[in-house]
Design an enzyme around this catalytic site. Structure first.
Site, short mmCIF file in Angstrom:
data_model
loop_
_atom_site.label_atom_id
_atom_site.label_comp_id
_atom_site.label_asym_id
_atom_site.label_seq_id
_atom_site.Cartn_x
_atom_site.Cartn_y
_atom_site.Cartn_z
N ARG A 1 0.87 -1.30 0.09
CA ARG A 1 0.00 -0.05 -0.05
C ARG A 1 1.05 1.25 0.10
O ARG A 1 1.90 1.14 0.66
CB ARG A 1 -0.87 -0.04 1.21
N SER B 1 7.92 -5.19 6.36
CA SER B 1 7.97 -6.18 7.28
C SER B 1 8.76 -7.43 7.05
O SER B 1 8.51 -8.58 6.85
CB SER B 1 6.33 -6.76 7.22
N ASP C 1 6.20 -4.16 10.63
CA ASP C 1 4.93 -4.06 10.84
C ASP C 1 4.19 -3.93 12.24
O ASP C 1 3.31 -3.39 12.46
CB ASP C 1 4.12 -4.92 9.95
C1 BG6 Z 1 -1.65 -5.00 7.79
C2 BG6 Z 1 -0.22 -4.02 7.94
O1 BG6 Z 1 -2.41 -4.15 8.33
O2 BG6 Z 1 -1.13 -6.32 8.55
C3 BG6 Z 1 0.86 -5.11 7.01
O3 BG6 Z 1 -0.51 -2.89 7.34
C4 BG6 Z 1 0.99 -6.19 7.67
O4 BG6 Z 1 2.07 -4.23 6.96
C5 BG6 Z 1 -0.36 -6.95 7.79
O5 BG6 Z 1 2.16 -7.25 7.16
C6 BG6 Z 1 -0.28 -8.40 8.13
O6 BG6 Z 1 -1.35 -8.83 7.68
P1 BG6 Z 1 -1.38 -9.83 6.30
O7 BG6 Z 1 -2.58 -10.93 6.73
O8 BG6 Z 1 -1.45 -8.84 5.27
O9 BG6 Z 1 -0.08 -10.42 6.12
C1 GLC Z 2 7.81 -12.12 8.96
C2 GLC Z 2 8.89 -10.92 8.95
C3 GLC Z 2 8.67 -9.99 10.18
C4 GLC Z 2 7.01 -9.69 10.01
C5 GLC Z 2 6.01 -10.71 10.11
C6 GLC Z 2 4.67 -10.40 9.96
O1 GLC Z 2 8.00 -13.00 10.11
O2 GLC Z 2 9.92 -11.51 9.04
O3 GLC Z 2 9.40 -8.97 10.08
O4 GLC Z 2 6.89 -8.84 11.15
O5 GLC Z 2 6.50 -11.75 9.18
O6 GLC Z 2 4.57 -9.55 9.00
#
Ligand code: BG6
Ligand code: GLC
Ligand code: GLC
Length: 867
Positions: A492, A553, A607
């Site tokens: 995003r 992340s 994240d």
């Molecule tokens: C979101 C975050 O809300 O949650 C992302 O903005 C994050 O960065 C995510 O990785 C985790 O959820 P998913 O299910 O999209 O991997």
């Molecule tokens: C993976 C990444 C970590 C992140 C997590 C959730 O474990 O290594 O940095 O926080 O996924 O998205």
């Protein structure tokens, strides 16, 4: 029938409509040897059979069988006497036929009204027909039989299934014009069973497939329907019976009663001088002196007249020629009425089926059994004609059972034995997923140890990365910020306005194709910059250089707020040339290459941290961030003094735990199942992120798929047939777990989901898939809970508190969408960290908002420093 199915309280005790737990008619591939014990179908006798099922359609092996007469004192004695008698007969039979003592499986045909709660659990509601043994009503008859067999001690026999005689009859039958879905018995008593849609049976909490219902129509006694039919003879018979007032319908049809009805009519006619010159005899006046056999013989078209004379003479009467004819007419009247009433009941079943299946013409086969149907000269034909008249919209074929339904009982037993074996295999397969409290405590303890080591920079699977975030927002932050959010399901770009009234967000989702996520680093970052340019154009932000926070992340070693060295990719990313590089630098390079935008990258944020900050803006107690989405991870506020390698001894710093990698040193070995190993081996990072691979959305579907493959190879699922579809990686998405486990979903819908996947399942399969999903997601939630418990306990101890009240900001698709995940995490935390009061806050705006807030805090601090 329909009232009883829906459990509507009706005033008249009607038919019982008892579910039998037989879910399908035979497949024809059932095989093996089975002992069948029949009790209650044919008067006071008991039959034992040795049935061999070949597994080949149409290939029958003649069963061995033996009949035992039950002494009258046993029929009306104690239950223990009756069951001991049965067990003794079993021993005698097995001895005589030397069948060995290896894994004997028994099907119990018990023809009385029973409340079944499983294929091998059945409580007698009340005796019918001539039986009245004490201490059996209200008891599980399977257990009584098991106990009696054990008392004999001679054989070890597994009582696998209990069935009504009507069910045995139906299951024995080969299809006729249509499938055989009705079983009809007219023997000592009368009854029928048929295949009903499970959703019509209120007591079954089930809406999949069909289930066999034993109607127990013998107890039908609706005043309106029966009133005009009942005669003085019926009332007299009922009053003198063992169970006055009960089984009124049966008492007009069942073989136990036909002779008695004839006798009562003859007495009446004799007493009114219409018969025997007005004389009776002591024998004619005694109950039970005319039996079904007599009536059958007397009605025989060729030898009947002779028989009438013999029967009457045996009763001490002296019939004249005209008497014989009248007596025959009485027999005909009693038996014709019985056959017609039976037909009326059967027609009701047929038209119910036809209507509920919305078929123009119902084509169905009725399996028939019992001595009245088999031996009476006209019962069968009257039945057929009357059914044709009353249910003209149905095309019915009547198929007599071959050996009294013994084979049908064996088939149910075979199915029950197979189901029991499957259950055992399923339990064995899922056992390693069911974690005990001790195991969860061990995970918590290990997590604590790994945290401590990671913080001290000693070898540990937890990296415990300092984030340089030292404080959660205080609400005085202001301004417009850009944010990027990379690493979850979506990429995003966001514009975040932090103002007096709160935070406003405009965001756009862009896709990152797998070829880009796993291509070259340059491609990846160029793509990211292209998306930013697109966003700026659309939002009219060109030329503005807004401060930017980057949610990235993945595990990064940070040297400051705006510097993060990617340690290694995780989840589905593997772009080359990025590991070991500063991600902010890679982004700036791409900006330079594109020469299109000016960006001021202020902070790089995991994240988990973004989520914690975003929730912290609303709740100052939020000191932990948790993600359970594509991947899983957590961060929390640690005392700076505990963090090696960062200057300063006072205050706090947010630590990105990177707990997905927990156990990569082999410490989770005992918990890892062969399915976890398979998922790990097939991933793009084998041996890495072992904790994450047991918990997060990217992997749960794959674990389930591997279990399903295994169960198929054991023959437990899909009738042992491997499908190409299920061999396909990632075909079973984690979102299916959430859908399948949703409480509001009926099993019918579970089936539909799986059928959409091209998996050809039966209803039993759907139930098994559901159990697999539950086991896998439950373990995931519990492991996650053990992790949270370790963290909150550490925060509590850090502060020397008796009790800690803390909030955890949470995000991630699995956590948010799965129907039970969140509550299971919370329950586990309550168990393992009883001194912490933990509130889970779901982040609504994603981590992008948090990244903007980190940026805002940094800008505020920088401004203050300049001042
Ligand atoms: C979101 C975050 O809300 O949650 C992302 O903005 C994050 O960065 C995510 O990785 C985790 O959820 P998913 O299910 O999209 O991997
Ligand atoms: C993976 C990444 C970590 C992140 C997590 C959730 O474990 O290594 O940095 O926080 O996924 O998205
Ligand atoms: C009685 C029993 C019933 C059985 C029928 C025929 O009605 O209650 O269970 O099926 O007799 O044997």
């Amino acid at each position: 029938m329909e009232q009883a199915l829906m459990r509507e309280a009706s005033l008249a005790p009607g038919v019982r409509m008892l579910p039998t737990y037989v879910g399908s008619t035979p497949h024809g591939n059932e095989q093996g040897n089975f002992v069948v014990l029949e009790l209650g179908a044919s008067g006071a006798s008991l039959r034992i059979l040795w049935v061999t099922l070949t597994g080949i359609k149409g290939q029958r092996v003649e069963p061995k069988s033996q009949e035992f007469v039950i002494p009258q004192e046993v029929v009306q004695g104690t239950g223990q006497q009756l069951f001991d008698f049965a067990a003794r007969c079993l021993v005698e039979f097995l001895d005589a036929h030397s069948v060995g003592n290896q894994g004997l499986q028994l099907g119990f045909s018990f023809s009385f009204p029973c409340h079944q709660t499983g294929l091998d659990r059945s409580t007698l509601i009340s005796w019918t027909k001539g039986f009245r043994c004490s201490g059996v009503e209200g008891q599980d008859v399977v257990q009584l039989l098991r106990d009696a067999i054990q008392r004999q001690g001679a054989y070890s026999i597994d009582v696998v299934a209990v069935v009504n005689d009507t069910v045995g009859t139906m299951m024995d039958c080969e299809p006729g014009v249509g499938p055989c879905e009705i079983g009809l018995v007219v023997d000592t008593g009368t009854n029928a069973c048929y295949m009903e849609e499970a959703r019509h049976v209120a007591v079954l909490d089930e809406d999949r497939g069909r289930t066999c219902v034993s109607i127990e129509w013998g107890s039908f006694s609706d005043d309106k329907a029966l009133g005009p039919v009942l005669t003085a003879f019926d009332h007299a018979l009922d009053q003198a019976s063992l169970n006055p007032g009960a089984q009124r319908f049966e008492k007009m049809i069942g073989g136990l009663y036909l002779g008695e009805l004839v006798r009562l009519v003859l007495v009446h006619l004799a007493q009114n001088r219409v018969l025997f010159g007005g004389y009776t005899s002591p024998a004619l006046l005694s109950q039970g002196s005319i039996l079904l056999e007599h009536v059958t013989e007397m009605e025989d078209p060729s030898t009947g007249v002779v028989c009438v004379h013999t029967v009457l003479q045996d009763l001490g009467l002296n019939p004249e020629a005209s008497d014989a004819e009248l007596v025959q007419r009485v027999c005909v009247a009693v038996c014709s009425r019985a056959a017609q009433l039976c037909a009326a009941a059967l027609a009701a079943v047929l038209s119910h089926l036809q209507r509920s299946r919305e078929q123009q013409t119902l084509q169905v086969a009725v399996a028939t059994g019992g001595r009245v149907l088999e031996r009476h000269p006209r019962f069968h034909s009257i039945l057929q004609e009357t059914v044709k008249l009353l249910a003209s919209e149905c095309d019915v074929s009547f198929i007599p059972s071959v050996d009294g339904g013994g084979r049908g009982v064996a088939m149910v037993t075979a199915v029950a034995a197979r189901l029991a074996k499957h259950r055992r295999l399923l339990e064995e397969t899922l056992a390693p997923f069911r974690l005990s409290r001790e195991q969860l405590e061990a995970v918590q303890t290990q997590m604590r140890e790994a945290m401590a080591k990671g913080l001290q920079r000693e070898p540990s699977s937890l990296r415990m990365l300092p984030t340089y975030v030292r404080a959660t927002p205080d609400g005085s932050e202001r301004g417009d910020f850009l944010a990027l959010d990379l690493g979850g399901t979506n990429f995003r770009v966001l514009l975040v306005r932090v103002a007096e009234g709160g935070v406003q967000i405009i965001n756009q989702v862009y896709s990152i194709p797998e070829c880009v996520a796993q291509g070259s680093g340059q491609q990846l970052f160029d793509h990211i910059v292209d998306c930013i340019v697109d966003f700026q154009q659309k939002q009219g932000l060109r030329g503005q250089s807004l401060p930017l926070g980057f949610t990235f992340s993945f595990p990064c070693k940070q040297l400051g707020l705006d510097q993060g060295i990617l340690l290694n990719w995780t989840k589905g990313f593997n772009a080359s040339g990025c590991e070991g590089q500063d991600v902010v630098h890679l982004l700036r390079e791409a900006i330079r290459r594109r020469q299109a935008v000016e960006l001021n990258v202020v902070a790089i944020v995991n994240d988990t941290v973004g989520t914690m900050m975003s929730c912290g803006y609303e709740d100052p107690r939020c000191e932990m961030g948790l993600i359970v989405g594509t991947g899983t991870n957590a961060c929390y506020m640690e005392e700076l003094r505990n963090v090696a390698g960062v200057a300063g001894d006072s205050g706090h710093m947010c630590i990105n735990m990177e707990w997905g990698a927990f156990g990569d040193d082999g410490s989770l070995g005992m918990l890892s199942t062969c399915f976890d190993v398979r998922v790990d081996q097939a991933s793009i990072n084998p041996g890495k992120q072992r904790f994450e691979k047991m918990i997060s959305g990217m992997y749960l579907g794959e674990i389930v798929r591997h279990i399903l493959l295994h169960l198929t190879s054991l023959g437990v699922l899909f009738r042992g047939q491997q499908t190409q579809r299920l061999q396909t990686r990632d075909i079973f998405k984690t979102k299916f777990l959430s859908e399948i486990e949703s409480d509001s979903l009926a099993l019918r819908q579970v089936r539909a989901i799986l059928e959409d996947l091209g998996l050809p399942l039966t209803s039993d399969d759907a139930l098994i898939v559901l159990e697999v999903c539950q086991a896998v997601s439950r373990r995931a939630a519990q492991l996650c809970g053990a992790g949270v418990a370790a963290v909150v306990e550490k925060i509590r101890e850090n502060r020397g508190l008796e009790e800690l009240t803390v909030s955890v900001g949470v995000d991630g698709t699995l956590y948010k969408v799965h129907p039970h995940f969140a509550s299971l995490v919370a329950a586990t935390v309550r168990e393992l960290a009883p001194r912490c009061v933990v509130t889970f806050l779901q982040s609504e705006d994603g981590s992008g908002k948090g990244a903007a807030l980190v940026t805002a805090v940094a800008c505020r601090l920088a401004q203050m420093a300049r001042v």
